[in-house]
Scaffold this motif. Structure first.
Motif, short mmCIF file in Angstrom:
data_model
loop_
_atom_site.label_atom_id
_atom_site.label_comp_id
_atom_site.label_asym_id
_atom_site.label_seq_id
_atom_site.Cartn_x
_atom_site.Cartn_y
_atom_site.Cartn_z
N LEU A 11 6.14 -16.85 2.24
CA LEU A 11 5.30 -15.73 2.67
C LEU A 11 5.44 -14.53 1.75
N THR A 12 6.66 -14.27 1.26
CA THR A 12 6.87 -13.10 0.40
C THR A 12 6.24 -13.28 -0.98
N GLY A 13 5.81 -14.48 -1.30
CA GLY A 13 5.15 -14.70 -2.58
C GLY A 13 3.64 -14.62 -2.51
N ARG A 14 3.10 -14.35 -1.32
CA ARG A 14 1.64 -14.29 -1.17
C ARG A 14 1.06 -13.01 -1.79
N THR A 15 -0.11 -13.15 -2.37
CA THR A 15 -0.87 -11.99 -2.85
C THR A 15 -1.91 -11.65 -1.79
N VAL A 16 -1.98 -10.37 -1.42
CA VAL A 16 -2.88 -9.96 -0.34
C VAL A 16 -3.71 -8.76 -0.77
N SER A 17 -4.81 -8.54 -0.06
CA SER A 17 -5.66 -7.38 -0.31
C SER A 17 -4.96 -6.12 0.16
N ASP A 18 -5.47 -4.96 -0.24
CA ASP A 18 -4.85 -3.70 0.15
C ASP A 18 -4.89 -3.51 1.67
N ASP A 19 -6.02 -3.87 2.31
CA ASP A 19 -6.12 -3.72 3.77
C ASP A 19 -5.08 -4.59 4.48
N ALA A 20 -4.96 -5.86 4.04
CA ALA A 20 -3.98 -6.75 4.64
C ALA A 20 -2.57 -6.27 4.33
N ALA A 21 -2.37 -5.71 3.13
CA ALA A 21 -1.05 -5.21 2.75
C ALA A 21 -0.60 -4.09 3.68
N LYS A 22 -1.55 -3.21 4.05
CA LYS A 22 -1.21 -2.11 4.97
C LYS A 22 -0.76 -2.64 6.33
N SER A 23 -1.48 -3.62 6.86
CA SER A 23 -1.12 -4.17 8.17
C SER A 23 0.22 -4.89 8.12
N GLU A 24 0.44 -5.65 7.06
CA GLU A 24 1.72 -6.36 6.93
C GLU A 24 2.86 -5.36 6.75
N LEU A 25 2.64 -4.34 5.92
CA LEU A 25 3.68 -3.34 5.68
C LEU A 25 3.99 -2.56 6.95
N ALA A 26 2.96 -2.26 7.74
CA ALA A 26 3.18 -1.55 9.00
C ALA A 26 4.11 -2.35 9.90
N ALA A 27 3.88 -3.66 9.99
CA ALA A 27 4.75 -4.51 10.82
C ALA A 27 6.16 -4.56 10.25
N LEU A 28 6.28 -4.69 8.94
CA LEU A 28 7.60 -4.75 8.31
C LEU A 28 8.40 -3.48 8.58
N LEU A 29 7.74 -2.34 8.49
CA LEU A 29 8.45 -1.08 8.71
C LEU A 29 8.81 -0.90 10.19
N LEU A 115 -5.46 -0.80 12.05
CA LEU A 115 -4.65 -1.79 11.35
C LEU A 115 -4.87 -3.21 11.87
N LEU A 116 -5.62 -3.31 12.97
CA LEU A 116 -5.82 -4.61 13.61
C LEU A 116 -7.29 -4.91 13.90
N ASN A 117 -8.20 -4.22 13.20
CA ASN A 117 -9.62 -4.34 13.55
C ASN A 117 -10.34 -5.48 12.82
N SER A 118 -9.60 -6.42 12.26
CA SER A 118 -10.20 -7.63 11.68
C SER A 118 -9.19 -8.76 11.81
N GLN A 119 -9.71 -9.96 11.71
CA GLN A 119 -8.82 -11.13 11.82
C GLN A 119 -7.79 -11.14 10.70
N LYS A 120 -8.20 -10.81 9.49
CA LYS A 120 -7.28 -10.82 8.35
C LYS A 120 -6.15 -9.82 8.55
N LYS A 121 -6.48 -8.64 9.10
CA LYS A 121 -5.45 -7.63 9.34
C LYS A 121 -4.49 -8.08 10.43
N GLN A 122 -5.03 -8.74 11.46
CA GLN A 122 -4.18 -9.24 12.54
C GLN A 122 -3.22 -10.31 12.01
N GLN A 123 -3.75 -11.20 11.17
CA GLN A 123 -2.90 -12.22 10.57
C GLN A 123 -1.81 -11.57 9.71
N ALA A 124 -2.19 -10.54 8.97
CA ALA A 124 -1.23 -9.86 8.10
C ALA A 124 -0.15 -9.18 8.93
N PHE A 125 -0.54 -8.57 10.05
CA PHE A 125 0.45 -7.92 10.90
C PHE A 125 1.43 -8.94 11.47
#
Length: 314
Positions: A11-29, A115-125
């Motif tokens: 998972l840490t090797g995945r490349t993601v879009s900026d929107d998905a990166a924000k959602s994933e980073l929010a969860a990580l923090l 941060l959760l208003n699309s499926q991709k963002k939800q998956q990223a979170f």
């Protein structure tokens, strides 16, 4: 490396879009417990996993390329058995925390809707939540189990809602001043791993699960076959003993009615066969063979009990 570590490495090797990166980073923090520290209000996130530390650093630099951020060894925990790393954000703190909806005081734990208003963002979170505080048993183990831990009830409820939206059957239970969101069904664990992007480790899980289930199915069938053979052997031996009792008493099986005499001789000639097999030899049905054996067994019981019997009316 554990199976959970392999999943996180992928998972840490995945490349993601900026929107998905924000959602994933929010969860990580949030899930790692980001906190402000010192006079300059730095943000610090502590983890024992170097891959997670690199992921947080990489996502911050992807979204906020001018931000000052570094990874440090936590000197306060330097004497512990496991090295703890700190990701330290030293600039743009207010902007980044606001945009990611992270409350460093831990009071407001609700994830902002944007941060959760699309499926991709939800998956990223969900990916970030698993990276921060998730674990999954190896498929080699007898019990399938995937869980995500959080110290906040609000986050637990939000995780349950998100996962339920993806048709993932999850439960939540209190544990150690926090909450565990977990699932036990293998096929749903496979679905979750695929959902968050752990495709290779998901395929590995699915392969091992199928192999395990196949082995278990074969073992069950083999055990059933052995049990059937044992029952057949016990029944056959009992039937042979009954016919021998009759033979000892009357002297010659030809004294029996012809159909019973034929069956008795076939039973003695094939002591290991099932009733169905004896029936095939005599070209009669299994029920017909069973009917004749019941008559012989009844006669043997009469002989053993000393009762009267009439060979012409068995």
């Amino acid at each position: 490396m554990s199976y959970a570590a392999e999943v996180k490495k992928e998972l840490t090797g995945r490349t993601v879009s900026d929107d998905a990166a924000k959602s994933e980073l929010a969860a990580l923090l949030q899930m790692n417990g980001a906190s402000t520290w010192g006079m300059n209000q730095e943000v610090q996130v502590q983890t024992e996993n170097p891959a997670i530390a690199r992921r947080i650093y990489t996502l911050i630099k992807q979204i906020y390329p001018t931000a000052v951020v570094e990874v440090q060894v936590n000197q306060r925990a330097a004497l512990s058995d496991r090295k703890k790393l700190l990701v330290v954000l030293q600039s743009q703190v207010d902007q980044i925390l606001k945009e990611l909806g992270v409350d460093p005081l831990g009071i407001d734990q609700e994830v902002p809707a944007w941060l959760l208003n699309s499926q991709k963002k939800q998956q990223a979170f969900l990916r970030g939540a698993f990276l921060a505080a998730g674990s999954v048993n190896s498929p080699e183990k007898a019990n399938y189990h995937l869980e995500i831990y959080t110290g906040h009830e609000e986050l637990a409820e939000q995780l349950v809602a998100l996962m339920t939206n993806f048709d993932l059957q999850v439960k939540v239970t209190p544990r150690h001043s926090g909450y565990i969101v977990y699932m036990k069904r293998a096929e749903k664990i496979v679905d979750f791993l695929k959902l968050i992007g752990a495709v290779q480790t998901m395929l590995h899980f699915a392969d091992i699960r199928i192999a395990r289930d196949t082995r278990n199915s074969v073992n069950r069938m083999n055990n059933a076959d052995v049990a059937n053979m044992q029952r057949t052997a016990v029944a056959a031996n009992s039937q042979v003993q009954a016919i021998l009792t009759i033979q000892k008493e009357i002297g010659d099986l030809d004294e029996l009615p012809a159909k019973l005499a034929d069956f008795a001789r076939a039973r003695l000639d094939h002591p290991d066969g099932s009733l169905a097999e004896i029936g095939d030899i005599l070209e009669i049905s299994k029920s017909g063979a069973n009917h004749r054996m019941r008559k012989l067994a009844k006669l043997a019981d009469l002989i053993q009990s000393g009762g009267d019997f009439d060979l012409d009316n068995i």
